[in-house]
Design a protein around this motif. Structure first.
Motif, PDB file in Angstrom:
ATOM      1  N   ALA A 243      46.170  40.104  89.771  1.00 24.01           N
ATOM      2  CA  ALA A 243      44.831  40.615  89.474  1.00 24.01           C
ATOM      3  C   ALA A 243      44.794  41.354  88.140  1.00 24.01           C
ATOM      4  O   ALA A 243      43.915  41.117  87.299  1.00 24.01           O
ATOM      5  N   VAL A 244      45.760  42.258  87.918  1.00 22.53           N
ATOM      6  CA  VAL A 244      45.777  43.018  86.667  1.00 22.53           C
ATOM      7  C   VAL A 244      46.026  42.074  85.495  1.00 22.53           C
ATOM      8  O   VAL A 244      45.411  42.218  84.421  1.00 22.53           O
ATOM      9  N   GLY A 245      46.889  41.096  85.681  1.00 19.15           N
ATOM     10  CA  GLY A 245      47.132  40.126  84.613  1.00 19.15           C
ATOM     11  C   GLY A 245      45.882  39.357  84.248  1.00 19.15           C
ATOM     12  O   GLY A 245      45.631  39.089  83.053  1.00 19.15           O
ATOM     13  N   MET A 246      45.078  38.995  85.227  1.00 19.95           N
ATOM     14  CA  MET A 246      43.823  38.284  84.945  1.00 19.95           C
ATOM     15  C   MET A 246      42.822  39.183  84.224  1.00 19.95           C
ATOM     16  O   MET A 246      42.047  38.714  83.391  1.00 19.95           O
ATOM     17  N   TYR A 247      42.856  40.482  84.541  1.00 24.69           N
ATOM     18  CA  TYR A 247      41.956  41.403  83.844  1.00 24.69           C
ATOM     19  C   TYR A 247      42.422  41.679  82.416  1.00 24.69           C
ATOM     20  O   TYR A 247      41.605  41.958  81.533  1.00 24.69           O
ATOM     21  N   LEU A 251      39.004  36.816  80.054  1.00 28.24           N
ATOM     22  CA  LEU A 251      38.484  35.663  80.785  1.00 28.24           C
ATOM     23  C   LEU A 251      36.961  35.723  80.877  1.00 28.24           C
ATOM     24  O   LEU A 251      36.359  36.798  80.894  1.00 28.24           O
ATOM     25  N   THR A 252      36.365  34.572  80.956  1.00 28.55           N
ATOM     26  CA  THR A 252      34.912  34.465  81.108  1.00 28.55           C
ATOM     27  C   THR A 252      34.594  33.402  82.155  1.00 28.55           C
ATOM     28  O   THR A 252      35.465  32.643  82.584  1.00 28.55           O
ATOM     29  N   GLY A 253      33.323  33.359  82.553  1.00 30.46           N
ATOM     30  CA  GLY A 253      32.897  32.319  83.478  1.00 30.46           C
ATOM     31  C   GLY A 253      33.439  32.523  84.882  1.00 30.46           C
ATOM     32  O   GLY A 253      33.575  33.650  85.378  1.00 30.46           O
ATOM     33  N   TRP A 254      33.780  31.415  85.528  1.00 35.47           N
ATOM     34  CA  TRP A 254      34.226  31.472  86.918  1.00 35.47           C
ATOM     35  C   TRP A 254      35.588  32.161  87.065  1.00 35.47           C
ATOM     36  O   TRP A 254      35.875  32.733  88.114  1.00 35.47           O
ATOM     37  N   LEU A 255      36.403  32.121  85.991  1.00 35.59           N
ATOM     38  CA  LEU A 255      37.679  32.830  86.042  1.00 35.59           C
ATOM     39  C   LEU A 255      37.471  34.344  86.112  1.00 35.59           C
ATOM     40  O   LEU A 255      38.220  35.052  86.782  1.00 35.59           O
ATOM     41  N   ALA A 256      36.432  34.832  85.417  1.00 38.48           N
ATOM     42  CA  ALA A 256      36.115  36.261  85.495  1.00 38.48           C
ATOM     43  C   ALA A 256      35.648  36.629  86.896  1.00 38.48           C
ATOM     44  O   ALA A 256      35.969  37.711  87.403  1.00 38.48           O
ATOM     45  N   THR A 257      34.904  35.732  87.554  1.00 40.26           N
ATOM     46  CA  THR A 257      34.481  35.970  88.934  1.00 40.26           C
ATOM     47  C   THR A 257      35.677  35.930  89.882  1.00 40.26           C
ATOM     48  O   THR A 257      35.772  36.746  90.814  1.00 40.26           O
ATOM     49  N   LEU A 258      36.594  34.989  89.630  1.00 38.19           N
ATOM     50  CA  LEU A 258      37.769  34.870  90.488  1.00 38.19           C
ATOM     51  C   LEU A 258      38.646  36.119  90.414  1.00 38.19           C
ATOM     52  O   LEU A 258      39.146  36.592  91.447  1.00 38.19           O
TER      53      LEU A 258
END
Length: 301
Positions: A243-247, A251-258
């Motif tokens: 989760a922290v790595g994704m933040y 990221l934008t779009g559906w990846l930001a939602t994920l």
């Protein structure tokens, strides 16, 4: 003067001759025995032991620190060696002591692969913060480099503990530095994300509060036992890292939602496993107190 009969004199002479013959045979027998023993070879050794050599064969050296080794060789060439019991026992103890001393030296060595990975993770913390906040903290290129540093730190976290347990590389330095490195990289990432406005502060507070609280709880109950890491705790760590790595990535779009939902799962696991560790600590403390009380009552009786 009365004369001696011839028969008596002859008998006496025969008796003397038989005695002399017997004495000569005995002497020959002793010489033969000595000669035979010499041909077989009997070596007597004391302390380190010397090789007994006799005839055509050689005896095997007998060794002993305080005992006496006796070596001899038969006509078949098979030597028999004797060693003092004290010497054998002292030799075995010295061998075991050498192995234990060598193991202690290896265990006490700080410069092993597990500790080097831990130190690498500590060094990556300031580097990660610098990359994360470079150019205002919103440049995608710098955020990608920060993610790479964070990913390396999380991967080393998975391997250093495993290597330390598998190859007996556990040291006092590793026991202290490993949890510090874990909390440092995760705390630095959460604080940077909240400071940049990408993550609510309450999420950072919940995760860091739980991590610091459980670490303190482990130290408080260490006198009663060790709280083992559960599968839920390991899943929590993995989910937090993802989760922290994704933040960290822009990221934008559906990846930001994920990533929002992954972080939500991480928060739930953080709270749930934290409560479970509190329960384990309470049970461990009660059990330890009961055992100490029972042992005290037995001694008083």
């Amino acid at each position: 003067m009365t004369g001696v009969p011839a028969s008596a004199a002859g008998g006496s002479a025969q008796a003397n001759g038989a005695a002399a013959a017997s004495k000569g045979a005995s002497s020959n027998s002793k010489r033969a025995s000595l000669k035979k023993g010499s041909s077989q070879g009997t070596g007597v050794s004391d302390g380190a032991g010397a090789v007994g050599v006799g005839g055509s064969d050689a005896g095997v050296t007998g060794a002993g620190a305080t005992g006496t080794g006796v070596s001899g060789a038969g006509t078949t060439g098979a030597g028999v060696s004797g060693a003092g019991a004290d010497g054998v026992q002292m030799g075995a103890k010295a061998a075991r002591g050498g192995k234990i001393a060598a193991a202690a030296v290896d265990q006490a060595s700080v410069w092993n692969i597990a500790n080097l990975l831990t130190m690498l993770r500590l060094v990556l913390v300031p580097g990660f913060v610098a990359l994360m906040l470079a150019d205002g903290g919103y440049d995608p290129a710098w955020r990608s480099l920060a993610w790479a540093a964070f990913a390396i730190a999380m991967i080393t976290d998975l391997f250093d503990g495993h290597l330390a347990r598998t190859y007996n590389l556990v040291t006092d330095f590793g026991k202290i530095a490993d949890p510090i490195a874990d909390k440092a990289i995760m705390g630095a990432a959460l604080i940077c994300l909240s400071a940049l406005g990408d993550l609510p502060w309450w999420v950072t507070g919940v995760i860091l509060g739980r991590e610091l609280g459980i670490t303190l709880l482990r130290f408080l109950v260490i006198r009663y036992g060790v709280i083992p890491a559960s599968r839920g705790g390991k899943l929590k760590t993995l989910t937090q890292g993802v989760a922290v790595g994704m933040y960290v990535l822009a990221l934008t779009g559906w990846l930001a939602t994920l990533r929002f939902w992954v972080m939500a799962a991480a928060v739930v696991l953080t709270v749930a496993t934290g409560l479970d560790y509190v329960r384990q600590a309470i049970v461990l403390r009660r059990r330890g107190i009961a055992e100490r009380k029972a042992a005290l009552e037995e001694t008083e009786e």
